[in-house]
Every structure is written in structure tokens, then in C-alpha cells.
Design a protein around this motif. Structure first.
Motif, short mmCIF file in Angstrom:
data_model
loop_
_atom_site.label_atom_id
_atom_site.label_comp_id
_atom_site.label_asym_id
_atom_site.label_seq_id
_atom_site.Cartn_x
_atom_site.Cartn_y
_atom_site.Cartn_z
N UNK A 1 -24.27 -6.76 13.32
CA UNK A 1 -25.46 -7.58 13.12
C UNK A 1 -25.46 -8.21 11.73
N UNK A 2 -26.13 -9.36 11.63
CA UNK A 2 -26.32 -10.03 10.34
C UNK A 2 -27.56 -10.91 10.45
N UNK A 3 -28.31 -11.02 9.36
CA UNK A 3 -29.47 -11.90 9.36
C UNK A 3 -29.04 -13.32 9.02
N UNK A 4 -29.30 -14.24 9.95
CA UNK A 4 -28.96 -15.66 9.79
C UNK A 4 -30.16 -16.35 9.15
N UNK A 5 -30.16 -16.49 7.83
CA UNK A 5 -31.34 -17.03 7.15
C UNK A 5 -31.52 -18.52 7.40
N UNK A 6 -30.48 -19.23 7.82
CA UNK A 6 -30.64 -20.65 8.14
C UNK A 6 -31.50 -20.84 9.38
N UNK A 7 -31.52 -19.82 10.25
CA UNK A 7 -32.29 -19.93 11.49
C UNK A 7 -33.36 -18.85 11.62
N UNK A 8 -33.46 -17.99 10.60
CA UNK A 8 -34.53 -16.99 10.56
C UNK A 8 -34.45 -15.95 11.65
N UNK A 9 -33.24 -15.49 11.96
CA UNK A 9 -33.10 -14.50 13.02
C UNK A 9 -31.88 -13.61 12.79
N UNK A 10 -31.95 -12.43 13.34
CA UNK A 10 -30.81 -11.52 13.29
C UNK A 10 -29.88 -11.85 14.44
N UNK A 11 -28.60 -11.93 14.16
CA UNK A 11 -27.57 -12.17 15.18
C UNK A 11 -26.84 -10.85 15.43
N UNK A 12 -26.71 -10.50 16.71
CA UNK A 12 -25.97 -9.29 17.09
C UNK A 12 -24.86 -9.68 18.06
N UNK A 13 -23.67 -9.16 17.79
CA UNK A 13 -22.54 -9.45 18.68
C UNK A 13 -21.87 -8.15 19.10
N UNK A 14 -21.60 -8.09 20.39
CA UNK A 14 -20.71 -7.08 20.94
C UNK A 14 -21.15 -5.65 20.75
N UNK A 15 -20.18 -4.80 20.49
CA UNK A 15 -20.37 -3.37 20.46
C UNK A 15 -19.59 -2.73 21.59
N UNK A 16 -19.94 -1.49 21.89
CA UNK A 16 -19.19 -0.75 22.90
C UNK A 16 -20.14 0.14 23.71
N UNK A 17 -19.82 0.30 24.98
CA UNK A 17 -20.54 1.27 25.81
C UNK A 17 -19.78 2.59 25.88
#
Length: 558
Positions: free
Chosen positions: A272-288
Motif C-alpha cells: 500500500x501507498x498513499x497517492x497524495x495526487x489523488x488523495x487515496x491509498x492504493x493497494x496492490x496484490x498480496x497473497x492468500x
């Protein structure tokens, strides 16, 4: 009229508000394996590293793969974080596995002191202290609970209290409260998941007692939501193979569970990372566990009243060196979230006589308890350009805040030097990988560059004997003096000695002082010396006997 009192400054980022929820994004292209995320405010994009030659950028709607010349030979689980003080993304796995990303390419770093090689340490950038904090990781001898600090030059180990024995914890920096927050993990001693909350204040770790807390977990995702002033935690594992998908918020003293209308499927090790240009947290992927996930989600936190402005980082004017230290009279650029509700520069109507405005549409900047002149505000991406007051003490730090709509940001510390000089040399004057200084010939219309170097820009090489004009900021006091925020009404002279060199040849300087009719803009009229013809003549300067730090070039032909 007054908008022209400064040469244009480089602009950047910001964000938007919405209701609190997770939203599934459907990009046309996306990475095929999970990786590490961080936000690069210098380029207004989320950067993902998922292994050698697998670099992806998120622009708010799509992923784009990049193919840099150099690639770290590391796995995608290697953590990375943006170092705002140095303006670069740092990727670190211990030992000599340290790389920095400048928006285009990777470069390996070789600090004198390095932590031992490790797998999956926790990293966070402490913007209040301008340093990266690293905790734990899997060492060759097993999991460790070491705390290390990166100051841009070297690593220093700090003490860790005996009670902090977690591994695979989540960590993020809370800029509103000036603390790094560490949550959960697996206890090294018991081998079970824990729900401890620890706070790093720059000197020591302190455990926080909370009446409500997320359940014990490890491999959770955590990021700071700058716009809402809270840390968001998602998912993780309660035991190996038992994944979670709950969302929690930390406000500086307590945890509160969030109940979004939609939520990503349960997972662990998401990035995860906070995208301050768009004011939202971006989350990618992970594992089950058995399956690697490649989906993209965004979290936009709920508004509670008037959102507080939040400062991400501050630099001196980007086109003039973009230094992280400022000087009295320096023009600075402030980046973050909710810094302004409108976008504009000052106008003549904003001035009171020769005095520049200290408020634009309700946006004010205070430095060291003093109001600063405000030249430019931008709502999205969020930026404020202001001038450091003249009588700010140098040699330490001054607290800086931004007020927008009557709500004031948490303060950050702005390092202040007596001078922090930089000549005008914007990225548009980077030609063939070489940074040219902006220099004008006497007609004030023709630039000193190889002809055709920038399409549509009138240019020619300078000739020995030509008087050229360059501009700068941060060069210190002049005589007679003019205060920051005041229009310069007469010619003046730098208080310190000033020398310009073309290669090793010193040039005659016929004027070195603030530009009449400007605010905080220095002008240098320089006679080109008789040097050998070249389109790449190194141009350097000394102020008070101290060499400037910019690497600049100029073109000279007889």
C-alpha cells in the motif's frame, strides 16, 4: 503585473475528498506478480517494484511498465520508501542491497555503515526528522528486532526495548503526530500473532495502551492517509493461512474499526501507498497463501468536518536547485494535501503598496511564528509557494505551518541556513543528460544554448565579451537591504563576495544583487571570458568563498 515578479516555479501534487470506501480498480495493464509500493511526489505517481526489470507506475487509472537501464537484482518483497529530504525512492534489503530510484533509473548506494542483509524489514520515512526508520526483518540468523536510521548518508543503529520482539509487523509514519507507528506481527519469543502498538518518537520506542485494537495479526498492510490525518491498516494473517480483510484507522491515540460498503478479499502481504495526487491509498496484490493476487484497490477515507491541511515535504524553488534547506528570503515550495481550495498566483490587487500578500484566498504560511509572503497556491495537485521571512534565525530549524480555510496543519521543521544559493536551471533545460543554466543575452529574448537545443526557443552560444544575465534565489542579504515580501525598488549589491567560473576561468561580474522590480529574485550580469569553444562549458559559482552545489553547463563559441 505582479505575477511576473518571479520566474515560474516548478509545480506539483495534491488530492481530492470523497466518502470512505474501498474501490476496485480495473486497469488495462497491471503487474503479474505482487511487489513493493511507495508514492513518489516528485513525479506524482505510485512506484511498484516487483523484481529485476519489473518496475511499474500507477497514474490513478492504469499501470505502466518501465524499463530502466539499471535494475536492482532483488526480489519483489524488498521494501521501499520515498525519502523526501533527498527526493528519491529508497529500496533496501540490507548489506549492499541498497538502491535509489530518481524517477527514471536505479542507482546503487554504498554507505559506509550498513545493516546486515535481511528479508522483509519494515520501512517508514519520518518526515519530521528527515530520516528513514527500519525495523526488524529476517536475518540469516533468524528474525531480528533491530532499529536502524538512514540520514541520507549513512545508517545508524538505535536501541530497541526488550519488550519489542515482533517480526513481520506493519509500520507507517503519522505526520500529524510526528511518530512512526508499528503494529502487530509475530512474537519472536512465543511464535504467535500479537496486537501490540508501538510508537517511535525519533529516540525510543514506547508501547501504547489501547482499549480497542485490531485483532492479533502479521503481514498486514498499513499506510498513512495524509488527507484525513490517520493511519489505515488492512488485512494480514491471524495464523498462517488464516487471512483477514478488516480495515482499521489509527488517529494518534486510538484504533477505530472502519466498515466500508465494499472491501477487498482477505489477504496478507499486500502493498500500500498513499497517492497524495489523488488523495487515496492504493493497494496492490498480496497473497492468500496458495495464490498471489494482482488486483488493484483504492481507499478514500471519510471526511469528518473541515479536513486539516497536511504538509508532505518542502523544498526551495524547484527550478533553482530544489534544496531541502532554505535561507532567509528563499522561495520555497510546500507540497502535501488540502493546502488550498483554489489555484492562482498573486495579482496587483493582492498587494498593499510594495508589500506582497501573506494570504491568498485564505491560505497562509507561518514560518518561525512569522507570516510569509505567499506567491502561488494550487488545489490539485496541492502546492503553496512562499518566501521565508528575512529575520528567521539560521543554523537550526523553524516550524512551518499552512493554514487553509481557518484550519492549520501540523507543523514541520524547516532547516534554515544563512544562505542556500541556487541558479535558475529548470528540468526543461536538461539537454542530453546535461543541466544547462538559464542565461539570457542582452536582447533579453535569446537564450545561451546550442542552437535548436530546445525546439521553438531562440538560442545561440555565448561569445567571449557578451554580457549574459542569470537569475537565482537564496543568495543572502544585500546592501541596501530589502526585506522579504517587499518589491525591490533600487539596485543593490550582495553582502558576500560572488564569483562565476567558466571551467577554471573566472568571469567579470558587473551586477550581483536582487533584481529591481522583483521580490526575492537575484540577478547576475556576467561578462563571458575567453574560453575555448564548447557546447559543454562547466559553469560554477562561489558565494562567500563557498562553492555552489549545482552541476551546470553553458555553451560558448567565438
Amino acid at each position: 503585473m505582479y505575477a511576473a515578479l518571479l520566474l515560474p516555479l516548478v509545480l506539483l501534487e495534491a488530492s481530492a475528498q470523497s466518502s470512505g470506501n474501498w474501490t476496485r480498480q480495473i486497469p488495462q495493464k497491471f503487474p503479474q506478480v505482487p511487489g513493493s509500493l511507495t508514492y513518489d511526489p516528485a513525479h506524482s505517481q505510485v512506484v511498484m517494484y516487483s523484481g529485476a526489470n519489473d518496475i511499474w507506475l500507477w497514474d490513478g487509472s492504469n499501470w505502466t511498465q518501465k524499463f530502466p537501464q539499471n535494475n536492482p537484482p532483488l526480489g519483489g518483497s524488498t521494501p521501499m520508501v520515498y525519502d523526501a529530504a533527498r527526493g528519491q525512492v529508497v529500496l533496501f534489503a540490507g548489506g549492499n542491497n541498497m538502491w535509489v530510484w530518481d524517477g527514471t533509473n536505479w542507482a546503487q548506494k554504498f554507505p559506509q555503515t550498513v545493516p546486515s542483509p535481511r528479508y522483509t524489514p519494515a520501512l517508514a520515512y519520518d518526515s519530521g526528522r528527515r530520516q528513514i526508520v527500519m525495523f526488524g526483518g529476517y536475518l540469516h540468523s533468524g528474525f531480528g528486532n533491530e532499529t536502524w536510521i538512514w540520514d541520507g548518508t549513512d545508517w545508524t543503529q538505535k536501541s530497541t526495548p526488550a519488550g519489542l520482539t515482533a517480526k513481520r509487523s506493519a509500520m507507517a509514519y503519522d505526520s500529524a503526530h510526528g511518530q512512526v507507528i508499528l503494529f502487530g506481527g509475530v512474537s519472536i519469543t512465543s511464535g504467535t500473532a500479537i496486537a501490540d502498538t508501538w510508537v517511535w518518537d525519533g529516540a525510543t520506542w514506547t508501547q501504547k495502551s489501547t482499549s480497542v485494537s485490531p485483532s492479533p495479526r502479521f503481514d498486514a498492510a498499513m499506510a498513512y492517509d495524509t488527507g484525513r490525518g490517520q493511519i489505515i491498516l488492512f488485512g494480514g494473517q491471524s495464523t498462517f493461512g488464516t487471512n483477514l480483510n478488516d480495515t482499521w484507522a489509527w488517529d494518534g491515540s486510538r484504533w477505530t474499526q472502519q466498515f466500508p460498503q465494499s472491501s477487498p478479499p482477505a489477504r496478507n502481504t499486500a502493498s500500500v501507498a498513499f497517492d497524495s495526487a489523488r488523495g487515496q491509498i492504493v493497494m496492490f496484490g498480496g497473497s492468500t497463501g496458495p495464490t498471489n493476487l494482482t488486483d488493484t484497490w483504492t481507499w478514500t477515507g471519510a471526511n469528518t468536518g473541515s479536513p486539516q491541511p497536511a504538509i508532505d515535504h518542502v523544498i526551495t524553488a524547484g527550478a533553482y536547485g530544489a534544496f531541502t534547506d532554505a535561507a532567509p528570503g528563499s522561495w520555497i515550495e510546500i507540497y502535501g494535501f488540502n493546502l488550498a481550495g483554489t489555484t492562482r498566483t498573486w495579482t496587483g490587487a493582492d498587494f498593499t503598496g510594495n508589500a506582497a500578500p501573506t494570504s491568498l484566498d485564505g491560505v497562509q504560511v507561518t514560518i518561525g511564528g512569522q507570516k510569509a509572503a505567499v506567491y502561488y497556491i494550487q488545489s490539485n495537485p496541492a502546492q503553496v509557494s512562499a518566501q521565508v521571512p528575512s529575520n528567521i534565525a539560521s543554523g537550526g530549524s523553524a516550524q512551518l505551518t499552512v493554514t487553509n480555510g481557518g484550519v492549520t496543519s501540523a507543523p514541520i521543521n524547516l532547516p534554515v541556513k544563512a544562505t542556500e544559493p541556487g541558479l535558475l536551471a529548470p528540468p526543461s533545460f536538461m539537454i542530453g543528460g546535461k543541466q544547462y543554466v538559464v542565461a539570457l543575452l542582452p536582447d533579453n529574448a535569446t537564450y545561451v544554448l546550442p542552437p535548436g537545443a530546445i525546439p521553438g526557443l531562440p538560442a545561440r552560444q555565448a561569445r567571449p565579451g557578451d554580457t549574459i544575465t542569470m537569475y537565482g534565489v537564496g543568495f543572502g542579504s544585500v546592501s541596501p537591504s530589502f526585506l522579504a515580501g517587499q518589491i525591490v525598488t533600487a539596485s543593490n549589491q550582495l553582502a558576500q563576495s560572488f564569483q562565476v567560473l567558466f571551467g577554471q576561468t573566472s568571469a567579470q561580474v558587473s551586477y550581483a544583487g536582487l533584481t529591481p522590480g522583483s521580490i526575492g529574485l537575484y540577478q547576475f550580469n556576467v561578462v563571458v571570458p575567453g574560453v575555448a569553444d564548447s557546447d559543454l562549458v562547466p559553469l560554477t559559482f562561489n558565494l562567500g568563498g563557498v562553492a555552489g552545489t549545482q552541476v551546470l553547463y553553458i555553451a560558448v563559441h567565438r
